[in-house]
Write a protein that holds these residues in place. Structure first.
Motif, PDB file in Angstrom:
ATOM      1  N   MET A   1       3.988  -3.320 -21.703  1.00  0.00           N
ATOM      2  CA  MET A   1       3.710  -3.223 -20.367  1.00  0.00           C
ATOM      3  C   MET A   1       3.746  -4.621 -19.600  1.00  0.00           C
ATOM      4  N   SER A   2       4.346  -4.474 -18.542  1.00  0.00           N
ATOM      5  CA  SER A   2       4.321  -5.674 -17.751  1.00  0.00           C
ATOM      6  C   SER A   2       3.033  -6.155 -17.216  1.00  0.00           C
ATOM      7  N   GLU A   3       2.800  -7.537 -16.807  1.00  0.00           N
ATOM      8  CA  GLU A   3       1.706  -7.803 -16.003  1.00  0.00           C
ATOM      9  C   GLU A   3       1.568  -7.194 -14.817  1.00  0.00           C
ATOM     10  N   LEU A   4       2.604  -6.900 -14.003  1.00  0.00           N
ATOM     11  CA  LEU A   4       2.502  -5.985 -12.693  1.00  0.00           C
ATOM     12  C   LEU A   4       2.078  -4.564 -12.970  1.00  0.00           C
ATOM     13  N   SER A   5       2.680  -4.132 -14.166  1.00  0.00           N
ATOM     14  CA  SER A   5       2.273  -2.407 -14.241  1.00  0.00           C
ATOM     15  C   SER A   5       0.772  -2.239 -14.670  1.00  0.00           C
ATOM     16  N   ASN A   6       0.052  -3.406 -15.126  1.00  0.00           N
ATOM     17  CA  ASN A   6      -1.135  -3.052 -15.552  1.00  0.00           C
ATOM     18  C   ASN A   6      -2.319  -3.138 -14.193  1.00  0.00           C
ATOM     19  N   GLN A   7      -1.483  -3.579 -13.181  1.00  0.00           N
ATOM     20  CA  GLN A   7      -2.451  -3.704 -11.758  1.00  0.00           C
ATOM     21  C   GLN A   7      -2.583  -2.380 -10.882  1.00  0.00           C
ATOM     22  N   LYS A   8      -3.350  -2.345 -10.166  1.00  0.00           N
ATOM     23  CA  LYS A   8      -3.598  -1.115  -9.320  1.00  0.00           C
ATOM     24  C   LYS A   8      -3.111  -1.607  -7.897  1.00  0.00           C
ATOM     25  N   CYS A   9      -2.604  -0.673  -7.144  1.00  0.00           N
ATOM     26  CA  CYS A   9      -2.416  -1.039  -5.773  1.00  0.00           C
ATOM     27  C   CYS A   9      -3.771  -1.135  -5.022  1.00  0.00           C
ATOM     28  N   GLU A  10      -3.788  -2.066  -3.952  1.00  0.00           N
ATOM     29  CA  GLU A  10      -5.027  -1.877  -3.221  1.00  0.00           C
ATOM     30  C   GLU A  10      -4.760  -1.234  -1.734  1.00  0.00           C
ATOM     31  N   ALA A  11      -5.734  -0.984  -1.236  1.00  0.00           N
ATOM     32  CA  ALA A  11      -5.642  -0.565   0.204  1.00  0.00           C
ATOM     33  C   ALA A  11      -5.129  -1.716   0.956  1.00  0.00           C
ATOM     34  N   CYS A  12      -4.060  -1.142   1.746  1.00  0.00           N
ATOM     35  CA  CYS A  12      -3.390  -2.159   2.654  1.00  0.00           C
ATOM     36  C   CYS A  12      -3.354  -2.057   4.243  1.00  0.00           C
ATOM     37  N   ARG A  13      -3.960  -3.036   4.581  1.00  0.00           N
ATOM     38  CA  ARG A  13      -4.101  -2.759   6.119  1.00  0.00           C
ATOM     39  C   ARG A  13      -2.878  -3.423   7.019  1.00  0.00           C
ATOM     40  N   ALA A  14      -2.910  -2.967   8.250  1.00  0.00           N
ATOM     41  CA  ALA A  14      -1.848  -3.503   9.117  1.00  0.00           C
ATOM     42  C   ALA A  14      -1.731  -4.892   9.268  1.00  0.00           C
ATOM     43  N   ASP A  15      -2.731  -5.573   8.843  1.00  0.00           N
ATOM     44  CA  ASP A  15      -2.693  -7.173   9.070  1.00  0.00           C
ATOM     45  C   ASP A  15      -2.757  -7.807   7.671  1.00  0.00           C
ATOM     46  N   ALA A  16      -2.563  -7.175   6.496  1.00  0.00           N
ATOM     47  CA  ALA A  16      -2.087  -7.492   5.359  1.00  0.00           C
ATOM     48  C   ALA A  16      -0.837  -8.601   5.405  1.00  0.00           C
ATOM     49  N   PRO A  17      -1.061  -9.540   4.542  1.00  0.00           N
ATOM     50  CA  PRO A  17       0.130 -10.442   4.592  1.00  0.00           C
ATOM     51  C   PRO A  17       1.351  -9.978   3.815  1.00  0.00           C
ATOM     52  N   LYS A  18       2.739 -10.096   4.175  1.00  0.00           N
ATOM     53  CA  LYS A  18       3.743  -9.885   3.526  1.00  0.00           C
ATOM     54  C   LYS A  18       3.902 -10.721   2.464  1.00  0.00           C
ATOM     55  N   VAL A  19       4.726 -10.628   1.497  1.00  0.00           N
ATOM     56  CA  VAL A  19       5.073 -11.434   0.364  1.00  0.00           C
ATOM     57  C   VAL A  19       5.649 -12.707   1.055  1.00  0.00           C
ATOM     58  N   THR A  20       5.384 -13.689   0.514  1.00  0.00           N
ATOM     59  CA  THR A  20       6.279 -14.980   1.009  1.00  0.00           C
ATOM     60  C   THR A  20       7.619 -15.077   0.434  1.00  0.00           C
ATOM     61  N   ASP A  21       8.600 -15.879   0.695  1.00  0.00           N
ATOM     62  CA  ASP A  21       9.854 -16.109   0.085  1.00  0.00           C
ATOM     63  C   ASP A  21       9.658 -16.621  -1.443  1.00  0.00           C
TER      64      ASP A  21
END
Length: 112
Positions: A1-21
């Motif tokens: 399992m990858s590090e990412l796949s062990n995580q859960k999605c969090e509720a996202c709001r309209a002001d949530a930050p986009k990932v940076t470059d």
């Protein structure tokens, strides 16, 4: 399992930050089979999965749908004969959030 796949999605709001470059570059290393695609000015993650026939492709598309419901984060799923294209992005922010990378990693694990 990858590090990412062990995580859960969090509720996202309209002001949530986009990932940076910089975050995009780091996160892409964890899901190397995915491609960041700008579509209508919105960055999205996309991957094409190939199968031997329509029935197998449809079964996979249904698994992706179940994953989406479990994470309460929903992709675009294009089902064709022998092929499923999955596209993740966060509608509320019109771009990529860490949730998209988590779901992409979990999508990859459906093949295991």
């Amino acid at each position: 399992m990858s590090e990412l796949s062990n995580q859960k999605c969090e509720a996202c709001r309209a002001d949530a930050p986009k990932v940076t470059d910089q975050e995009l570059a780091e996160l892409m290393k964890m899901i190397p089979d995915w491609v960041p695609v700008p579509r209508d000015g919105i960055m999205q993650l996309e991957r094409e999965f190939k199968f031997k026939n329509f029935k197998l492709a449809m079964a996979f598309a249904n698994q992706v749908g179940e994953l989406a419901e479990a994470e309460f984060h929903h992709p675009s799923i294009l089902l064709e004969w022998g092929k499923v294209t999955v596209t993740w992005w966060t509608h509320k922010i019109n771009g990529l959030h860490k949730n998209d990378f988590i779901c992409a990693a979990k999508t990859d694990e459906l093949l295991d």
